[in-house]
Write a protein that holds these residues in place. Structure first.
Motif, short mmCIF file in Angstrom:
data_model
loop_
_atom_site.label_atom_id
_atom_site.label_comp_id
_atom_site.label_asym_id
_atom_site.label_seq_id
_atom_site.Cartn_x
_atom_site.Cartn_y
_atom_site.Cartn_z
N THR A 36 14.00 -4.03 -8.55
CA THR A 36 13.09 -2.85 -8.70
C THR A 36 11.62 -3.37 -8.75
OG1 THR A 36 13.34 -2.96 -11.13
CG2 THR A 36 14.73 -1.35 -9.74
N ALA A 37 11.30 -4.44 -9.04
CA ALA A 37 9.99 -5.19 -9.12
C ALA A 37 9.35 -5.28 -7.78
CB ALA A 37 10.17 -6.79 -9.64
N SER A 38 10.17 -5.34 -6.53
CA SER A 38 9.77 -5.20 -5.49
C SER A 38 8.99 -3.78 -5.28
CB SER A 38 10.49 -5.51 -4.18
OG SER A 38 10.66 -7.01 -4.19
N LEU A 39 7.64 -3.53 -4.41
CA LEU A 39 7.29 -2.34 -4.11
C LEU A 39 6.92 -1.50 -5.41
CD1 LEU A 39 10.06 -1.02 -1.52
CD2 LEU A 39 8.29 -2.59 -1.14
N SER A 40 6.78 -2.27 -6.50
CA SER A 40 6.22 -1.53 -7.63
C SER A 40 4.98 -1.36 -7.92
CB SER A 40 6.98 -2.16 -8.86
OG SER A 40 6.30 -3.66 -9.04
N THR A 50 0.90 -1.15 0.00
CA THR A 50 0.15 0.02 -0.18
C THR A 50 0.96 1.32 -0.01
OG1 THR A 50 -0.16 0.08 2.51
CG2 THR A 50 -1.83 -1.09 1.29
N ASP A 51 0.40 2.23 -0.38
CA ASP A 51 0.89 3.65 -0.26
C ASP A 51 1.55 3.87 1.24
OD1 ASP A 51 0.50 3.94 -2.88
OD2 ASP A 51 -1.17 5.49 -2.47
N ALA A 52 0.92 3.49 2.03
CA ALA A 52 1.31 3.72 3.48
C ALA A 52 2.54 2.74 3.89
CB ALA A 52 0.13 3.35 4.49
N GLU A 53 2.56 1.55 3.40
CA GLU A 53 3.69 0.67 3.74
C GLU A 53 4.70 1.09 2.95
OE1 GLU A 53 2.08 -3.60 4.13
OE2 GLU A 53 1.62 -2.71 2.08
N PHE A 54 4.65 1.63 1.69
CA PHE A 54 5.80 2.29 0.90
C PHE A 54 6.38 3.56 1.77
CE2 PHE A 54 7.48 5.22 -2.30
CZ PHE A 54 8.35 4.46 -3.08
N ALA A 55 5.37 4.32 2.03
CA ALA A 55 5.74 5.59 2.99
C ALA A 55 6.56 5.39 4.13
CB ALA A 55 4.36 6.42 3.22
N ALA A 56 6.36 4.39 4.95
CA ALA A 56 6.81 3.80 5.77
C ALA A 56 8.45 3.56 5.72
CB ALA A 56 6.32 2.69 6.82
N SER A 78 6.34 6.37 -7.98
CA SER A 78 7.63 6.55 -7.19
C SER A 78 8.37 5.48 -7.03
CB SER A 78 7.56 7.38 -6.06
OG SER A 78 6.26 6.42 -5.28
N SER A 79 9.64 5.48 -6.73
CA SER A 79 10.74 4.48 -6.32
C SER A 79 11.25 5.04 -4.85
CB SER A 79 11.75 4.19 -7.29
OG SER A 79 11.07 3.70 -8.53
N LEU A 80 11.55 4.02 -4.05
CA LEU A 80 12.65 4.54 -2.96
C LEU A 80 13.66 5.31 -3.47
CD1 LEU A 80 12.55 1.32 -0.70
CD2 LEU A 80 11.22 3.33 -0.54
#
Length: 619
Positions: A490-494, A468-474, A504-506
């Motif tokens: 780069t497939a993870s969190l995509s 989720t966007d919240a997981e990514f933001a954390a 966005s990417s980390l």
């Protein structure tokens, strides 16, 4: 079964001197919503002399409930014989729990807490074995209405957004229709995700309600839930159990984790048999996860299936296996356990349930031995001796157990819901790190946001495309404050929870971000992880040779205040291991077996299923 816990031939210091209050269940409430007074009187008069637990037994309901509420069993599950969204059930449990809380609070037989449910699950997909037992064959109007409201909130009141996501044409949220069981072929679609996430949320809400009713009267009453850990470690996610949320909720960690040899249904060797003496994955993965979620909570396995289980039983269980499994579970976090099951009457004969036709509901019991493997003298003796040793060296054991978890594997329920084999994928990286001499931990959005990040060195993201966007933001916030993240590719969190590509990417921010190549193998990621450890190296090395390509010895080491080190080694491998202890600075070490006083030197061996508790000193 049926024998009073006051019977000293069955309940004594050698066999487990525990007590249990009468099972609290919906039959305790009258049709006029009052509590049956004699039940409270029975509890009030129950001797408060032995440590034990109380269990909310949810299987049956009185006939008057069915007459008053025809829908009350729609959406029932295997061990919860009613719809948890039904308002009559909420009123009834409120009456019961608020009535019994003043009586059981402070009672010795709830020292180990109130177990809010026995093995809860709500599998809701077509073709699952639980359908044969009537589990989630439909949902009630109450559940459907709750789902509609959940969807309204999730989609911010936009039915157009839901229709676009679901490929439907509902006119408004109140018009949504939904059928259970759901087709497992929809896994990975928005419909599947929304149902599975909602199913988890409603279950968390139910257990929050039950605990809340107890704590409204007496907040000191400890609680747990007997959660089946394979609901976490296996791949299915239609069951409604969010292990993280429920572990966070209760005041104790509760489970009935198992280990086993080959499944009775297997017609050929299982994959783990190539390397290991027994199947340990469920125990280790779930315990490391729960201990990461709620470090410091008392951890009770109220139905330990290490000696036998539904699909594994063996009369010739070795004492070595007994010691190995209980030692491993304790090192991983278990504080207390009750072994399943002791089936002997006071005169020594098998209990009545195991005589005659064996025609009763539970196939695990019906297919058990006439007695129980627990009753084998060498098994009972070794379990007792293991507990004596663990308690005799309790301070050393706790020092080994309560170590910092330097590596955190990022866990996303979002990917677990959407992927067909997420937990199988996750075990690849977990297994590669499990034998490296430190406890493996987990990180989730909640852990990253609410726990001190100095408790770990690095977060590893592995084969986790959906977040989720919240997981990514954390994760991004953790990097922004100086954290270290290793991303397998780069497939993870995509993607988000609905499979939509994330723009966005980390970025590293103030931290360190390692992005591995798409073709990076597990061993390459492991080496990057080990090189990222900053505050965790003890300087002690354990070198293992066992004739296999896989390590089999789990080990932990901590420094002693007066000098030297404590180490435990647990051989899960199927072969004898040749071991050597040394220091990275070339200092030579020698080992002393604390349990026997034997001088082992710097090189020694450990048989399959062997256990060592060592003191290491410089030569």
């Amino acid at each position: 079964m049926g024998n009073p816990t006051s019977d000293s031939d069955l309940y004594n210091d050698h066999l487990g001197n525990l007590d249990v209050l009468p099972g609290i269940n919906p039959h305790w409430v009258n049709s006029n919503s009052t509590l049956q007074n004699w039940r409270v009187t029975q509890l009030a008069g129950y001797p408060s002399t032995k440590t034990g637990y109380s269990l909310l037994w949810n299987s049956g309901i009185p006939n008057w409930m069915t007459q008053q509420e025809p829908e009350i069993t729609v959406g029932r599950s295997l061990f919860t014989g009613y719809d948890i969204d039904n308002p009559l059930m909420k009123r009834s449990w409120s009456t019961i729990l608020r009535g019994v809380a003043p009586v059981i609070g402070g009672h010795k037989a709830v020292d180990m807490g109130v177990i809010l449910s026995n093995e809860p699950h709500w599998f809701s997909e077509q073709g699952h074995w639980t359908q044969n037992y009537g589990e989630m064959n439909a949902i009630s109007s109450y559940t459907l209405e709750k789902f509609r409201q959940w969807l309204n909130d999730k989609y911010s009141g936009s039915i157009a957004s839901l229709n676009e996501n679901w490929s439907t044409q509902f006119s408004h949220f109140d018009a949504i229709q939904f059928s259970i069981p759901i087709d497992p072929a929809t896994r990975g679609t928005p419909v599947w995700y929304d149902w599975c996430r909602f199913n988890m949320d409603r279950v968390v809400s139910w257990f929050s309600f039950l605990q809340g009713e107890l704590h409204a009267v007496d907040s000191s009453i400890d609680t747990s839930i007997k959660i089946m850990p394979d609901l976490f470690t296996e791949n299915n996610r239609s069951h409604g159990i969010d292990l993280e949320a429920l572990t966070n909720l209760t005041t104790m960690i509760g489970d009935d984790a198992k280990t086993r040899k080959r499944d009775l249904r297997s017609t050929e060797p299982e994959h783990w048999e190539e390397h290991y003496a027994y199947f340990w994955e469920e125990l280790a993965v779930s315990y490391d996860f729960m201990e990461s979620v709620s470090p410091g909570k008392i951890h009770v396995n109220s139905e330990a299936h290490f000696l036998s289980s539904s699909w594994w039983r063996e009369l010739s269980v070795s004492p070595a296996y007994v010691r190995n499994t209980y030692w491993l579970a304790t090192i991983l976090g278990m504080d207390a356990s009750m072994s399943w099951f002791w089936a002997r009457d006071p005169d020594g004969s098998p209990e009545q349930r195991l005589e005659g036709d064996l025609e009763f509901f539970d196939p695990a019991m019906a297919g058990a031995f006439a007695a129980s493997v627990n009753m084998q003298p060498q098994v009972a003796n070794e379990l007792a001796q293991t507990m004596f040793d663990l308690n005799a060296y309790s301070e050393e054991v706790m020092a080994l157990r309560n170590q910092r978890r330097p590596v955190r594997l990022f866990y996303s329920e979002t990917s677990a819901i959407n992927k067909t084999a997420h937990m199988t994928d996750q075990f690849e990286i977990y297994e590669s790190l499990f034998f490296e001499g430190f406890p493996v931990g987990y990180a989730t959005q909640n852990i990253i946001e609410n726990q001190d990040s100095s408790n770990w060195d690095v977060v590893v993201v592995y084969k986790t495309p959906f977040v989720t966007d919240a997981e990514f933001a954390a994760l991004q916030a953790y990097l922004n404050t100086g954290g270290t993240v290793i991303l397998d590719s780069t497939a993870s969190l995509s993607k988000n929870e609905y499979g939509q590509n994330r723009a966005s990417s980390l970025v590293a921010g103030q931290g360190t971000l390692h992005v591995m190549g798409v073709s990076a193998q597990v061993d390459e990621i492991k080496q990057q992880v080990l090189s990222s450890l900053t505050n965790s190296a003890s300087g002690v090395l354990l070198t293992e040779s066992n004739g296999l390509s896989h390590k089999g010895c789990v080990w932990r080491v901590v420094p002693k205040a007066e000098g030297g080190y404590l180490m435990t080694v647990i051989n899960l491998g199927k072969n004898t291991a040749q071991l050597q202890v040394s220091m990275t600075d070339q200092t030579q070490l020698k080992a002393v077996d604390l349990l026997t006083g034997t001088q082992l030197g710097s090189e020694f061996e450990l048989v399959s299923e062997g256990v060592l508790l060592l003191e290491l000193v410089s030569l």
